[in-house]
Motif scaffolding. Structure first.
Motif, PDB file in Angstrom:
ATOM      1  N   MET A  50      38.165  77.482 133.704  1.00  0.00           N
ATOM      2  CA  MET A  50      37.851  78.825 134.217  1.00  0.00           C
ATOM      3  C   MET A  50      36.361  79.052 133.969  1.00  0.00           C
ATOM      4  N   ASP A  51      35.785  80.063 134.609  1.00  0.00           N
ATOM      5  CA  ASP A  51      34.423  80.452 134.260  1.00  0.00           C
ATOM      6  C   ASP A  51      34.436  80.914 132.809  1.00  0.00           C
ATOM      7  N   LEU A  52      33.545  80.365 131.999  1.00  0.00           N
ATOM      8  CA  LEU A  52      33.612  80.649 130.573  1.00  0.00           C
ATOM      9  C   LEU A  52      32.233  80.664 129.935  1.00  0.00           C
ATOM     10  N   VAL A  53      32.224  81.120 128.715  1.00  0.00           N
ATOM     11  CA  VAL A  53      31.053  81.021 127.848  1.00  0.00           C
ATOM     12  C   VAL A  53      31.436  80.086 126.710  1.00  0.00           C
ATOM     13  N   ILE A  54      30.635  79.043 126.510  1.00  0.00           N
ATOM     14  CA  ILE A  54      30.900  78.117 125.426  1.00  0.00           C
ATOM     15  C   ILE A  54      29.876  78.340 124.334  1.00  0.00           C
ATOM     16  N   ALA A  55      30.297  78.220 123.088  1.00  0.00           N
ATOM     17  CA  ALA A  55      29.390  78.422 121.959  1.00  0.00           C
ATOM     18  C   ALA A  55      29.618  77.320 120.938  1.00  0.00           C
ATOM     19  N   PHE A  56      28.535  76.927 120.293  1.00  0.00           N
ATOM     20  CA  PHE A  56      28.577  75.836 119.317  1.00  0.00           C
ATOM     21  C   PHE A  56      27.846  76.232 118.042  1.00  0.00           C
ATOM     22  N   SER A  57      28.261  75.613 116.940  1.00  0.00           N
ATOM     23  CA  SER A  57      27.495  75.663 115.695  1.00  0.00           C
ATOM     24  C   SER A  57      27.418  74.253 115.138  1.00  0.00           C
ATOM     25  N   ALA A  58      26.193  73.778 114.884  1.00  0.00           N
ATOM     26  CA  ALA A  58      26.017  72.522 114.154  1.00  0.00           C
ATOM     27  C   ALA A  58      26.263  72.872 112.693  1.00  0.00           C
ATOM     28  N   CYS A  59      27.458  72.593 112.219  1.00  0.00           N
ATOM     29  CA  CYS A  59      27.936  73.111 110.936  1.00  0.00           C
ATOM     30  C   CYS A  59      26.944  72.850 109.795  1.00  0.00           C
ATOM     31  N   PRO A  60      26.609  73.908 109.029  1.00  0.00           N
ATOM     32  CA  PRO A  60      25.636  73.758 107.950  1.00  0.00           C
ATOM     33  C   PRO A  60      26.243  73.382 106.598  1.00  0.00           C
ATOM     34  N   GLN A  61      27.511  72.983 106.594  1.00  0.00           N
ATOM     35  CA  GLN A  61      28.168  72.648 105.322  1.00  0.00           C
ATOM     36  C   GLN A  61      27.440  71.492 104.632  1.00  0.00           C
ATOM     37  N   ASP A  62      26.937  71.745 103.418  1.00  0.00           N
ATOM     38  CA  ASP A  62      26.229  70.719 102.662  1.00  0.00           C
ATOM     39  C   ASP A  62      26.718  70.624 101.228  1.00  0.00           C
ATOM     40  N   ILE A  63      27.898  71.187 100.969  1.00  0.00           N
ATOM     41  CA  ILE A  63      28.496  71.133  99.632  1.00  0.00           C
ATOM     42  C   ILE A  63      29.665  70.155  99.617  1.00  0.00           C
ATOM     43  N   LEU A  64      30.543  70.266 100.610  1.00  0.00           N
ATOM     44  CA  LEU A  64      31.633  69.308 100.801  1.00  0.00           C
ATOM     45  C   LEU A  64      31.158  68.216 101.762  1.00  0.00           C
ATOM     46  N   PRO A  65      31.845  67.063 101.802  1.00  0.00           N
ATOM     47  CA  PRO A  65      31.386  65.945 102.654  1.00  0.00           C
ATOM     48  C   PRO A  65      31.767  66.084 104.121  1.00  0.00           C
ATOM     49  N   ILE A  66      31.836  67.328 104.616  1.00  0.00           N
ATOM     50  CA  ILE A  66      32.262  67.592 105.984  1.00  0.00           C
ATOM     51  C   ILE A  66      31.340  66.927 107.001  1.00  0.00           C
ATOM     52  N   ASN A  67      30.047  66.852 106.700  1.00  0.00           N
ATOM     53  CA  ASN A  67      29.088  66.230 107.612  1.00  0.00           C
ATOM     54  C   ASN A  67      28.648  64.852 107.123  1.00  0.00           C
ATOM     55  N   GLY A  68      29.517  64.196 106.345  1.00  0.00           N
ATOM     56  CA  GLY A  68      29.227  62.859 105.849  1.00  0.00           C
ATOM     57  C   GLY A  68      28.755  62.884 104.403  1.00  0.00           C
ATOM     58  N   VAL A  69      29.062  61.829 103.690  1.00  0.00           N
ATOM     59  CA  VAL A  69      28.663  61.714 102.285  1.00  0.00           C
ATOM     60  C   VAL A  69      27.159  61.481 102.201  1.00  0.00           C
ATOM     61  N   GLY A  70      26.448  62.375 101.517  1.00  0.00           N
ATOM     62  CA  GLY A  70      25.008  62.234 101.373  1.00  0.00           C
ATOM     63  C   GLY A  70      24.244  62.391 102.671  1.00  0.00           C
TER      64      GLY A  70
END
Length: 200
Positions: free
Chosen positions: A168-188
């Motif tokens: 459908m016609d839509l609005v898409i939104a993104f966040s480059a997740c800023p998590q830097d405490i848990l390994p959500i964006n990779g270890v180190g």
């Protein structure tokens, strides 16, 4: 005509308008980066992609190519058409927010996906009264045999992508997740930018 590659800055949000039939390609540019993703009906922001309604429809925790995500009115909004990332995504975990980081021991402000969503929408002159639960592209939340969850590093390699077709016609939104405490964006691996492109 293919669109230009748009940067989702590290730790920040971005939003764009998408017409029905267009494809949004989300690129994990450096690998390991989680990209929280939301979609709203273009002419009514109270209708949005819903994880709980989508899980009831696809009968999966992790969508795969061919699966269509539904809105909170149970209408098709985005369909997975390509996935070169390893196929690990999350539909369970809420977007991080200031309360989450306080719980994790952060004092003062920490960038977060909830604020990034609303900042990204505001950048294109829009707003949402709530923060729907996001489709967490590339996020690795395995369900163990004892039914517990864990936060693990993504498996998405650099340059891998997911392509989503707008239903459908839509609005898409993104966040480059800023998590830097848990390994959500990779270890180190500190949070990095990602990219998206709208084709068709």
């Amino acid at each position: 005509m293919d669109g230009d590659l748009v940067t989702i800055p590290a730790r920040r949000g971005k939003a764009a308008r998408v017409r029905a039939g267009q494809t949004v390609r989300v690129v994990n540019t450096h690998g390991d980066q989680v990209v929280d993703t939301w979609a709203f009906r273009a002419d009514d922001m109270t209708e949005f992609m819903s994880m709980e309604h989508s899980r009831a429809h696809i009968l999966k925790i992790i969508p795969v190519v061919g699966d269509t995500m539904l809105t909170n009115h149970r209408r098709p909004i985005l369909t997975f058409v390509e996935d070169t990332s390893g196929g690990i995504h999350d539909t369970i975990i809420a977007a991080c927010d200031c309360h989450r980081y306080k719980f994790l021991g952060v004092e003062g402000y920490h960038d977060n996906c909830t604020d990034n969503l609303h900042a990204g929408l505001a950048e294109i002159g829009l707003s949402s009264a709530e923060t729907p639960s996001p489709l967490n592209l590339f996020m690795n939340i395995p369900v163990r045999p004892d039914r517990t969850l864990s936060f693990e590093a993504p498996v998405a390699p650099p340059g891998s992508h997911v392509a989503l077709r707008a239903e459908m016609d839509l609005v898409i939104a993104f966040s480059a997740c800023p998590q830097d405490i848990l390994p959500i964006n990779g270890v180190g691996h500190p949070p990095t930018e990602a990219h998206f492109r709208i084709d068709g």
